[in-house]
Design an enzyme around this catalytic site. Structure first.
Site, PDB file in Angstrom:
ATOM      1  N   LYS A  97       0.821  -1.206   0.000  1.00  0.00           N
ATOM      2  CA  LYS A  97       0.000   0.000   0.000  1.00  0.00           C
ATOM      3  C   LYS A  97       0.867   1.273   0.000  1.00  0.00           C
ATOM      4  CE  LYS A  97      -3.063   1.967   3.245  1.00  0.00           C
ATOM      5  NZ  LYS A  97      -3.744   1.683   4.497  1.00  0.00           N
ATOM      6  N   ASP A 103      -7.483   1.850   1.041  1.00  0.00           N
ATOM      7  CA  ASP A 103      -7.526   2.115   2.480  1.00  0.00           C
ATOM      8  C   ASP A 103      -8.980   1.941   2.937  1.00  0.00           C
ATOM      9  OD1 ASP A 103      -8.925   4.343   1.666  1.00  0.00           O
ATOM     10  OD2 ASP A 103      -7.794   5.759   2.882  1.00  0.00           O
TER      11      ASP A 103
END
Ligand code: SF4
Length: 241
Positions: A133, A152
């Site tokens: 990420k 997210d």
């Protein structure tokens, strides 16, 4: 005389629009969608993203000016000890662990990459504290070459509410989004969804009545319990993001 029964029509979405069409509409609503972590270069964004685990961008942005004034690049931060860094990030949760991660990260940048932030996913995820990420945030925001869509909490929630995915696992959500959206939109997709999630499609009380895509959203006016995370067990930090 028999009284007429008044039937109130409930607002229902008329159709489920293709993801790209909805994304374009959302982009028109949030034309300034961008990464909200303050940064001046790849090194600062990498540090800010590591610091953003389990806290808000606003909190990170309050801490980073002093951090970057003291340690402007990887070479400076690599010479520090975590104890030196801790006071500068002490307003953030898990600050001891984060200070340790930052110093380890800076040392790895100096030892393996001449103090520069590498530009490939393979190299980025080998850095301590950097997961897929974080790597995709840097690749997308700095070079617009993400290897996927950053998922997210907001992106996951919106993707579920819009029925772009049936999955809850972020890795699977990312795969679904990558399949449905063209590569050149992967970077901006997460910023647009995060903007909408922060300003309109709130987790607890989405403002469907004010939402500009409610006619195309399959969850409009019934989204309160859609796409929300189950209650978290207390105080667990995912260091690698
Ligand atoms: S605010 Fe409501 S209508 Fe808009 S995207 Fe979220 S759930 Fe759909």
């Amino acid at each position: 005389m028999a009284s007429k029964k008044v039937v109130t029509k409930k607002a229902e979405p008329k159709r489920t629009a293709p993801p790209l069409e909805t994304l374009d509409r959302l982009h028109a609503i949030h034309p300034d969608a961008h990464c909200e972590l303050d940064h001046a270069n790849a090194f600062q964004l990498l540090c800010a993203t590591v610091l953003s685990a389990q806290t808000t961008d606003v909190n990170v942005n309050k801490a980073t000016p002093k951090l970057f004034a003291r340690y402007p690049d990887a070479n400076a931060l690599a010479k520090a000890e975590p104890l030196d860094v801790e006071p500068l990030v002490a307003t953030l949760g898990f600050f001891r662990q984060k200070a340790k991660s930052l110093v380890g990260l800076a040392r790895a940048l100096v030892e393996n990459h001449g103090g520069n932030v590498p530009q490939s996913m393979d190299d980025l995820v080998k850095l301590p504290g950097v997961g897929r990420k974080t790597a995709n945030v840097v690749l997308g925001v700095i070079w617009n070459t993400p290897d996927g869509v950053v998922v997210d909490t907001h992106v996951g929630r919106l993707a579920t509410r819009l029925r772009w995915t049936k999955n809850t696992d972020p890795v699977k959500v990312e795969k679904d989004l990558c399949k449905r959206l063209p590569r050149e939109r992967w970077n901006i997709t997460s910023h647009i969804l995060i903007f909408h999630g922060r300003r309109v499609c709130f987790a607890r009380k989405p403002a469907c009545d004010k939402c500009g895509i409610r006619d195309a959203c399959p969850s409009a006016f019934k989204a309160e319990n859609v796409g929300r995370k189950p209650a978290r067990s207390p105080r667990v930090l995912t260091v690698v993001t």
